[in-house]
Write a protein that holds these residues in place. Sequence first.
Motif, PDB file in Angstrom:
ATOM      1  N   ILE A 139      45.284  37.220  50.234  1.00  0.00           N
ATOM      2  CA  ILE A 139      46.112  38.488  50.518  1.00  0.00           C
ATOM      3  C   ILE A 139      45.524  39.122  51.738  1.00  0.00           C
ATOM      4  O   ILE A 139      44.499  39.500  51.838  1.00  0.00           O
ATOM      5  CB  ILE A 139      46.285  39.332  49.302  1.00  0.00           C
ATOM      6  N   THR A 140      46.546  39.596  52.636  1.00  0.00           N
ATOM      7  CA  THR A 140      46.274  40.468  53.777  1.00  0.00           C
ATOM      8  C   THR A 140      46.869  41.827  53.300  1.00  0.00           C
ATOM      9  O   THR A 140      48.039  41.862  53.163  1.00  0.00           O
ATOM     10  CB  THR A 140      47.059  39.852  55.045  1.00  0.00           C
ATOM     11  N   LEU A 141      45.874  42.896  53.536  1.00  0.00           N
ATOM     12  CA  LEU A 141      46.369  44.056  53.150  1.00  0.00           C
ATOM     13  C   LEU A 141      47.268  44.610  53.970  1.00  0.00           C
ATOM     14  O   LEU A 141      48.182  45.406  53.536  1.00  0.00           O
ATOM     15  CB  LEU A 141      45.085  44.982  52.958  1.00  0.00           C
ATOM     16  N   ASP A 167      42.500  54.350  50.291  1.00  0.00           N
ATOM     17  CA  ASP A 167      43.465  54.823  49.120  1.00  0.00           C
ATOM     18  C   ASP A 167      44.396  53.535  48.783  1.00  0.00           C
ATOM     19  O   ASP A 167      44.524  53.156  47.579  1.00  0.00           O
ATOM     20  CB  ASP A 167      44.265  55.981  49.324  1.00  0.00           C
ATOM     21  N   TYR A 168      45.017  53.076  49.643  1.00  0.00           N
ATOM     22  CA  TYR A 168      46.090  52.098  49.630  1.00  0.00           C
ATOM     23  C   TYR A 168      45.318  50.899  48.947  1.00  0.00           C
ATOM     24  O   TYR A 168      45.792  50.021  47.963  1.00  0.00           O
ATOM     25  CB  TYR A 168      46.926  51.681  50.822  1.00  0.00           C
ATOM     26  N   SER A 169      44.227  50.468  49.760  1.00  0.00           N
ATOM     27  CA  SER A 169      43.513  49.248  49.436  1.00  0.00           C
ATOM     28  C   SER A 169      42.971  49.495  47.815  1.00  0.00           C
ATOM     29  O   SER A 169      43.216  48.212  47.055  1.00  0.00           O
ATOM     30  CB  SER A 169      42.080  49.263  50.399  1.00  0.00           C
ATOM     31  N   ARG A 170      42.507  50.653  47.581  1.00  0.00           N
ATOM     32  CA  ARG A 170      42.132  50.836  45.993  1.00  0.00           C
ATOM     33  C   ARG A 170      43.479  50.371  45.163  1.00  0.00           C
ATOM     34  O   ARG A 170      43.182  49.710  44.152  1.00  0.00           O
ATOM     35  CB  ARG A 170      41.800  52.132  45.700  1.00  0.00           C
ATOM     36  N   VAL A 171      44.312  50.744  45.300  1.00  0.00           N
ATOM     37  CA  VAL A 171      45.503  50.360  44.502  1.00  0.00           C
ATOM     38  C   VAL A 171      45.793  48.778  44.509  1.00  0.00           C
ATOM     39  O   VAL A 171      45.901  48.433  43.322  1.00  0.00           O
ATOM     40  CB  VAL A 171      46.883  51.447  45.120  1.00  0.00           C
ATOM     41  N   VAL A 172      45.868  48.380  45.637  1.00  0.00           N
ATOM     42  CA  VAL A 172      45.946  46.968  45.651  1.00  0.00           C
ATOM     43  C   VAL A 172      44.898  46.244  44.920  1.00  0.00           C
ATOM     44  O   VAL A 172      45.204  45.333  44.019  1.00  0.00           O
ATOM     45  CB  VAL A 172      46.207  46.488  46.876  1.00  0.00           C
ATOM     46  N   TYR A 173      43.792  46.480  45.192  1.00  0.00           N
ATOM     47  CA  TYR A 173      42.697  45.826  44.282  1.00  0.00           C
ATOM     48  C   TYR A 173      42.915  46.069  42.856  1.00  0.00           C
ATOM     49  O   TYR A 173      42.397  45.010  42.099  1.00  0.00           O
ATOM     50  CB  TYR A 173      41.156  46.489  44.854  1.00  0.00           C
ATOM     51  N   GLU A 174      43.083  47.310  42.249  1.00  0.00           N
ATOM     52  CA  GLU A 174      43.206  47.727  41.205  1.00  0.00           C
ATOM     53  C   GLU A 174      44.189  46.758  40.325  1.00  0.00           C
ATOM     54  O   GLU A 174      44.045  46.250  39.095  1.00  0.00           O
ATOM     55  CB  GLU A 174      43.666  49.080  40.570  1.00  0.00           C
ATOM     56  N   LYS A 175      45.374  46.404  41.239  1.00  0.00           N
ATOM     57  CA  LYS A 175      46.342  45.453  40.629  1.00  0.00           C
ATOM     58  C   LYS A 175      46.287  44.252  40.650  1.00  0.00           C
ATOM     59  O   LYS A 175      46.760  43.438  39.795  1.00  0.00           O
ATOM     60  CB  LYS A 175      47.575  46.003  41.341  1.00  0.00           C
ATOM     61  N   TYR A 176      45.424  43.540  41.580  1.00  0.00           N
ATOM     62  CA  TYR A 176      45.247  42.245  41.788  1.00  0.00           C
ATOM     63  C   TYR A 176      43.916  41.518  41.915  1.00  0.00           C
ATOM     64  O   TYR A 176      43.821  40.267  41.958  1.00  0.00           O
ATOM     65  CB  TYR A 176      46.106  41.889  43.085  1.00  0.00           C
ATOM     66  N   ALA A 177      42.743  42.165  42.013  1.00  0.00           N
ATOM     67  CA  ALA A 177      41.480  41.706  42.197  1.00  0.00           C
ATOM     68  C   ALA A 177      41.187  40.886  40.878  1.00  0.00           C
ATOM     69  O   ALA A 177      40.406  40.207  41.245  1.00  0.00           O
ATOM     70  CB  ALA A 177      40.415  42.978  42.410  1.00  0.00           C
ATOM     71  N   ASP A 178      41.709  40.955  39.934  1.00  0.00           N
ATOM     72  CA  ASP A 178      41.289  40.050  38.875  1.00  0.00           C
ATOM     73  C   ASP A 178      41.562  38.785  39.055  1.00  0.00           C
ATOM     74  O   ASP A 178      41.193  37.811  38.668  1.00  0.00           O
ATOM     75  CB  ASP A 178      41.913  40.628  37.545  1.00  0.00           C
ATOM     76  N   ARG A 179      42.739  38.488  39.797  1.00  0.00           N
ATOM     77  CA  ARG A 179      43.196  37.119  40.224  1.00  0.00           C
ATOM     78  C   ARG A 179      43.060  36.489  41.709  1.00  0.00           C
ATOM     79  O   ARG A 179      43.340  35.521  41.821  1.00  0.00           O
ATOM     80  CB  ARG A 179      44.899  37.083  39.666  1.00  0.00           C
ATOM     81  N   VAL A 180      42.925  37.474  42.505  1.00  0.00           N
ATOM     82  CA  VAL A 180      42.672  37.220  43.953  1.00  0.00           C
ATOM     83  C   VAL A 180      41.260  36.953  44.529  1.00  0.00           C
ATOM     84  O   VAL A 180      40.338  38.189  44.362  1.00  0.00           O
ATOM     85  CB  VAL A 180      43.561  38.041  44.748  1.00  0.00           C
ATOM     86  N   LYS A 181      40.842  36.107  44.997  1.00  0.00           N
ATOM     87  CA  LYS A 181      39.477  35.712  45.385  1.00  0.00           C
ATOM     88  C   LYS A 181      39.039  35.959  46.935  1.00  0.00           C
ATOM     89  O   LYS A 181      38.207  36.123  47.321  1.00  0.00           O
ATOM     90  CB  LYS A 181      38.891  34.499  44.972  1.00  0.00           C
ATOM     91  N   TYR A 182      40.154  35.947  47.825  1.00  0.00           N
ATOM     92  CA  TYR A 182      40.252  36.146  49.179  1.00  0.00           C
ATOM     93  C   TYR A 182      41.079  37.309  49.630  1.00  0.00           C
ATOM     94  O   TYR A 182      42.365  37.289  49.512  1.00  0.00           O
ATOM     95  CB  TYR A 182      40.412  34.886  49.587  1.00  0.00           C
TER      96      TYR A 182
END
Length: 509
Positions: A139-141, A167-182
């Motif tokens: 994922i590219t933020l 702040d935006y990055s935190r939202v995206v990490y919270e939503k998808y970091a459990d499945r995205v490794k890169y």
Amino acid sequence: MNSSLLIFILNILYVSGWRDLKVRRFSDDFLFGAATAAYQVEGGWDADGKGESIWDRYLHEHPEVIADGVDGDVASDSYHNYKRDVEMLRELGVDFYRFSISWPRILPTGLPNQTNEKGVEYYNNLINELLKYNIQPVITLYHFDLPQKLQDLGGWTNELSVQWFEDYSRVVYEKYADRVKYWITINQPSTVCVDSYGSGVFAPGIKSSGFGDYLCHKNVMLAHAKAYRLYEKEYKPKYQGSVGIALSLNWADQLTNDTQNVEATDLYREFTLDLYLHPILAKSGNHPAAVRKLVARRSQEQGYKKSRLPELSAAEVELLKGSADFIGVNHYTTVLVSKSNKQHPKPSLLDDMGVDLSYRTEWRKSHSEWLRSAPYGLYKVLMYVNEKYDYPKFLITENGWSTSTGLGDQSRADNIREYLLALQLAIEDGSDVMGYTAWSLMDNIEWIAGTSERFGLYEVDFDSEEKTRKPRLSAFVYKRIIQKRILEPDWLPENLEISITQKVTREEL
């Protein structure tokens, strides 16, 4: 084999068709992928609560800048066709798919006060569909599509943009970091700043070269570092992912070997490569000394009390140092540099650098005026970074070629093989390369070129309601490389669906 001999081999290979007969194999853990960007393929520009981006506003207000008049309102309609996109990735056999999150699709105001759940759901569906078939999401933020509401507040020239991005990055990490490794924080800071706040040819069209682009540069680089540190502190311990940044690392050679042109080329590399690499990879951090000194001197001569390139504080230098688990390499072409005797506007980036750019006549031309094929440049730029910054980890995050329409894209197939050979030679000489990403999975909206320049492994019929995708010759060639993990210069598929007016030949298309 020394570097001079390798470059000789690459040049002879390209110009005359002579081949280095050694068969090189990509290792089993080498990753192959394909890439897109949200604005260029998604469409659905105002669907289901998505906010307006700077590209939506810019191309709606200035349709005259688009080469063929086609903007990204519908694009390839990946917003509705993501399952077909994943099917194409399965057909290719790739290990990963690099795509970007549309900031205003997730946060319509740009700020976390309002989350668009339909947007969140779209990326959840895409990620889950990829993982169902063992394709890793990369994922590219941020890939150029700033929310317009933030641009109304100054965009990347506002120092608050650093906090907005974190702040935006935190939202995206919270939503998808459990499945995205890169993860990739920001795509091509040079384009974000130089083309958007300098020359103004990209959205939001701010013409402030030598000033606005430097303000943007500091904020974008610090925003990257903040997003990296956020993941490092709060998400990496749990999910063990990797975060990098994708930089435009095209190579530059001197036009001639006289002292003036050698010095001009060195300076050009400082501005286009080291301005982005040095703060992250150098032990001392900070902007390159040559750039700092030159811009400070020019600024003083022009009556400014401070350098037009904002200084980094000691804390900011430390924040940036080491802020990448890998360096994403967006590499397309090579340019020739000579010292310029032209009068450029003052202040401006061109005036600060004082160079002219050109190409060798023998370099094959693409369908884009700026893009020539010079595969040795990929080898050279990786060697340059290795020698200067002690062999960092790389991921080739973009490498591609433009053609016109049609499925028989022999020139793209050749380009893939030639650049992958250059990459193999760089790996032989010690480059630590995780993988390679073809740009692009499919035809897209190529920014102000619209659909006039086609970069896709798959052709998109933009006139059809379904935005039908069909594999080009290059898709079959890339699939074969992934399967066999070797380069076969003469291999062609036995069958290829092509229009009745075209043939797959060795001719350049």
